[in-house]
Design an enzyme around this catalytic site. Structure first.
Site, PDB file in Angstrom:
ATOM      1  CG  ASP A   1      -2.470   0.741 -37.692  1.00 22.72           C
ATOM      2  OD1 ASP A   1      -2.271   1.821 -37.124  1.00 22.72           O
ATOM      3  OD2 ASP A   1      -3.585   0.422 -38.155  1.00 22.72           O
TER       4      ASP A   1
ATOM      5  CD  GLU B   1     -11.656   6.522 -31.106  1.00 20.47           C
ATOM      6  OE1 GLU B   1     -12.467   7.163 -31.783  1.00 20.47           O
ATOM      7  OE2 GLU B   1     -10.950   5.606 -31.581  1.00 20.47           O
TER       8      GLU B   1
ATOM      9  CG  HIS C   1      -4.375   3.755 -34.874  1.00 24.57           C
ATOM     10  ND1 HIS C   1      -4.481   2.563 -35.564  1.00 24.57           N
ATOM     11  CD2 HIS C   1      -5.467   3.812 -34.069  1.00 24.57           C
ATOM     12  CE1 HIS C   1      -5.595   1.936 -35.209  1.00 24.57           C
ATOM     13  NE2 HIS C   1      -6.201   2.670 -34.289  1.00 24.57           N
TER      14      HIS C   1
ATOM     15  CG  ASN D   1      -9.214   1.671 -26.818  1.00 26.56           C
ATOM     16  OD1 ASN D   1      -8.023   1.417 -26.677  1.00 26.56           O
ATOM     17  ND2 ASN D   1      -9.841   1.540 -27.989  1.00 26.56           N
TER      18      ASN D   1
ATOM     19  CD  GLU E   1      -8.302   0.809 -31.814  1.00 28.52           C
ATOM     20  OE1 GLU E   1      -8.218   1.547 -32.806  1.00 28.52           O
ATOM     21  OE2 GLU E   1      -9.264   0.857 -31.026  1.00 28.52           O
TER      22      GLU E   1
END
Ligand code: 9MR
Length: 387
Positions: free
Chosen positions: A305, A197, A274, A238, A303
């Protein structure tokens, strides 16, 4: 206009994401409430029927029809983020983690504040327990994460802020940490999120303590340090909101391209994924995967979702299914995209409720550990991928 509106939506979410809404609720407390079925029982809106896992109440590892065996057949590493407190205390959670996934990622226990709570004193207990669990169950481990501006221990954060450490000392602290952690897990980690990030939604560099003290090259240094210690681990950059074509994914693309050109040992890009049903599926997803693959990089969805603004409705569930489907199918259509990790598999332990007020239901399992219909959607996208 459409793009700028979309970007500002993403930007808002990106910023919002940095602020948990219920800091006082510990993960463990959430887990135990969920385990008691309270979250599910009080959840408003539509309650879907859960689907059956294929082989008995919980599918057997490698048995025909388990998600794990389907992932193996599709040549896909399929993982979940693991909450170690829940893994240690909840049998259902542990059983699903081992039977349905061929990979695990520590949700929190390999982060700097967990492994080096005071300078030079390492606590490997929870991270080692996950590596042991994975070994016992013949699973891969994704390491997460070596250099990040978040979840830094106080001694480090405050020490840097208060000017206690000179820039060369900060550089040494970063290197020592990377080397010690990568050495400790050498040979046990399939992929490492080396850096996490480092960009804003606008594509500008995120001005973190690392960037401020170490300058532009700290990312290249981090990859070199990790590679020197564990040359077999695949090293990743990432980030979130880089699924589609947008200013942030452009910036990440430029970074990784430059790192490759400069001979820095980077193997891949982690696209966090996400997503949210109130947002459109990321525009330009296929094009984005293609351009990273063309750089000779591996791609992992790290990650995954898809959260929903509560209450859940049938329309939102349909939208969620379609976003999961597009995400999986798009990755599986690209040879270089061969690793997908869910950021937790069940609603009871998902980070979403703590971080986004009024949103939830982001994962493929209810808080009572029963799979939702979207679990079959994921299964079908793997089976239909032709890999
Ligand atoms: O899921 C993690 C949550 O339990 C932590 O409180 C949070 C603290 O920053 O980090 C969450 O995981 C993040 C991951 O490490 C990096 N990408 C974003 C994830 C969700 O915030």
């Amino acid at each position: 206009l459409e793009n700028s509106v979309r970007n500002s939506i993403h930007q808002t979410l990106g910023e919002k994401k940095m602020r948990p809404v219920a800091r006082t609720v510990t993960a463990l407390a959430v887990a135990s409430v969920a385990a008691a079925g309270v979250l599910n029982a009080t959840r408003p809106g539509v309650q879907e029927k859960s689907v059956k896992l294929t082989a008995g109440p919980l599918a057997q590892a490698g048995s025909v029809g388990s998600m794990r065996s389907i992932a193996d057949q599709a040549d896909l590493k399929f993982g979940t983020a693991v909450n170690m407190d829940v893994l240690a205390s909840n049998e259902k959670y542990a059983t699903i983690t081992s039977k349905e996934f061929n990979s695990v990622t520590p949700e929190n226990v390999m982060k700097w504040e967990s492994v080096e709570p005071s300078r030079g004193n390492y606590d490997w207990s929870k991270a080692d327990a996950l590596v042991e669990f994975a070994k016992k169950n013949n699973q891969f481990v994704r390491g997460h994460t070596l250099v990040w501006h978040s979840q830094m221990p106080d001694w480090l954060k405050n020490g840097i802020k208060d000017g206690e450490f000179s820039p060369p000392e900060v550089r040494k602290i970063m290197k020592d940490h990377i080397v010690t952690v990568a050495k400790h897990f050498k040979g046990k980690i399939k992929q490492w999120d080396v850096a996490n990030e480092a960009f804003n939604e606008s594509g500008s560099e995120r001005y973190t303590l690392w960037r401020e003290y170490l300058g532009k090259n700290y990312l290249a240094d981090a990859f070199r340090s990790a590679h020197a210690v564990d040359p077999k681990a695949k090293l990743f950059y990432n980030d979130f909101n880089i699924e589609g074509m947008n200013p942030k994914s452009d910036a990440v693309y430029a970074l990784v391209k430059k790192l490759k050109t400069d001979g820095v040992p980077i193997d891949g890009v982690g696209i966090q994924s996400h997503l949210a049903t109130q947002l459109p599926f990321p525009p330009g997803y296929a094009e984005n995967l293609k351009r990273f693959a063309e750089l000779g990089l591996e791609i992992s969805l790290t990650e995954v979702d898809v959260r929903i603004e509560l209450p859940v409705t049938s329309a939102k569930i349909a939208n969620q299914k379609s976003q999961y489907q597009e995400l999986f199918a798009g990755c599986l259509a690209v040879k270089e995209c061969d690793y997908i990790t869910l950021w937790g598999f069940d609603d009871g332990n998902s980070w979403i409720r703590d971080w986004f007020g009024g949103e939830g239901s982001a994962t493929p399992f209810y808080a009572n550990y029963k799979p939702k219909p979207v679990w079959s959607v994921i299964k079908n996208s793997m089976m239909g991928s032709g890999r």
